[in-house]
Design an enzyme around this catalytic site. Sequence first.
Site, PDB file in Angstrom:
ATOM      1  N   ASP A  99    -141.713 -27.543 -70.875  1.00 33.98           N
ATOM      2  CA  ASP A  99    -141.177 -28.845 -71.253  1.00 33.98           C
ATOM      3  C   ASP A  99    -139.660 -28.829 -71.122  1.00 33.98           C
ATOM      4  O   ASP A  99    -139.014 -27.771 -71.197  1.00 33.98           O
ATOM      5  CB  ASP A  99    -141.588 -29.222 -72.675  1.00 33.98           C
ATOM      6  CG  ASP A  99    -141.071 -28.256 -73.721  1.00 33.98           C
ATOM      7  OD1 ASP A  99    -141.259 -27.036 -73.544  1.00 33.98           O
ATOM      8  OD2 ASP A  99    -140.476 -28.710 -74.725  1.00 33.98           O
ATOM      9  N   GLU A 126    -141.463 -26.662 -76.770  1.00 35.81           N
ATOM     10  CA  GLU A 126    -140.424 -25.804 -77.334  1.00 35.81           C
ATOM     11  C   GLU A 126    -139.193 -26.604 -77.722  1.00 35.81           C
ATOM     12  O   GLU A 126    -138.544 -26.312 -78.741  1.00 35.81           O
ATOM     13  CB  GLU A 126    -140.044 -24.715 -76.324  1.00 35.81           C
ATOM     14  CG  GLU A 126    -139.104 -23.638 -76.869  1.00 35.81           C
ATOM     15  CD  GLU A 126    -137.619 -23.981 -76.734  1.00 35.81           C
ATOM     16  OE1 GLU A 126    -136.783 -23.267 -77.315  1.00 35.81           O
ATOM     17  OE2 GLU A 126    -137.307 -24.974 -76.035  1.00 35.81           O
TER      18      GLU A 126
END
Length: 484
Positions: free
Chosen positions: A120, A187
């Site tokens: 991400d 994250e």
Amino acid sequence: MKIIFISIGFIFLIFIVVTIFNTFTTKSVQPTAEPTDISIDQEAALKRFSTALTYQTISYQDRTKFNFEEFDQFITLLEESYPEVHQQLEREKVNQYSLIYLWKGTDSTQKPIGFTSHYDVVPVLEGTENNWEQPPFSGNVVDGVIWGRGTLDDKLGVIGLLEAVDYLLEQDYQPTRDVYFMFGFDEEIGGDQGAKAIVETLKNRGVTFEFILDEGGAIVENMVPGVSNPVGVVGISEKGSATAELMIEGSGGHSSQPEDRTNIGRIARAIARLEEKQFKADLRGPGEELFEYVAPEMNFGMKYVFANKFLFEPIIEKILLQQPASAAMIRTTIAPTIFQAGEQYNALPEKATAFVNLRIMPGEPLEEVKDFIVDTIDDKGIKVSISGSEASNVSSSNSKAFQSIQQAARNVYGDVVIAPYLMFAGSDAKHYEAISENTYRFLPVKLTSEDLQRMHGTNEQISIENYINAIKFYVEMIRLSNKM
């Protein structure tokens, strides 16, 4: 009187002899580089990485904004780009979008090792799209540079690791230990549904690791005074992150008749006291270890000071406190970030609130941090509450795993100095310490100060050389870790 002068001279001579001896006996702890013979198919590796960067796998604080179609397509891309990896390694999805790859080793009696990253990325700040020299999700390769969100944070880690595994499979390499590759998808907003869920899954199975390697520190030139070589820093711990709320309530009224101490004034005074006093600075833990590792590589003057830290520690700390980055290495930091009070220019607010972001040193409990704030502001009318997380555990810099990181980096980069340090930002590694003896944080690339500003910012990019070297590092690290 003569005897006194002779005694002083003798003491001074002993001082000089001892400190000079300490300086010249400070030995390097860097392993001898063994240049790597790895040959990567650059054109193919570039194409795969460039394509991966085009997927807008963006993490938003508001999870309803996630476009999971992009995440699905990214996972499909991995399957298509690395068919051999998906054929020979076991793959599992956790919470649908987190990925665990298991490469079975030949010796089940040895503890497994783990490599983790995330795919991400943070959003591109609205209104800055036109400031990018190349579109942020283009993956364009121009003049030796790869452009796009995720080039540094952290599709580089995901793709770099898969490229390394793909290369080793082509070489018919078989690890001794079980090797896990774990990729999170959130994250950037804490990893609660990604890395945390992976950890819970593996913990329930009784899986524990010899070590985990995540993103984190990098190789930077001119980072440490007195060291001419590039310094690569490996996070052996990360500071805790907490928020303190300072709140006061009281009578408001018309601004024409204020009390001597208003709600705003009292909160402002509290913040001023915190910034004036600050938490105590102390060169210890990972910060101290950093200088133990780099001191042997310093010029004589700086080496003399750091080799005799027992004498010069107050001076060293004073120097470190002069710059925000080095100050953050030796103390818990105070950063007022939000102030809320008032709605009308001529009306005294009945309530005033300030929020202070704290990055907490290892070994400092939240309750002690709160006590420090309460004692410092010294105002019983201000309510103080604190929430957040304490610093992570401190991993060993004397382990074989850390030595493998050093060796792998020097095999690829040659004269780089590798040292432990305290990471200021957060990472998924904090979740993995629940199932790993040691957790390390290192992004195996050379970065400039401009590169550090581009991370999460405009014009995020990486050189082709850096990307290829990252793959080589991961290959070396997998090999070396299976020789521990």
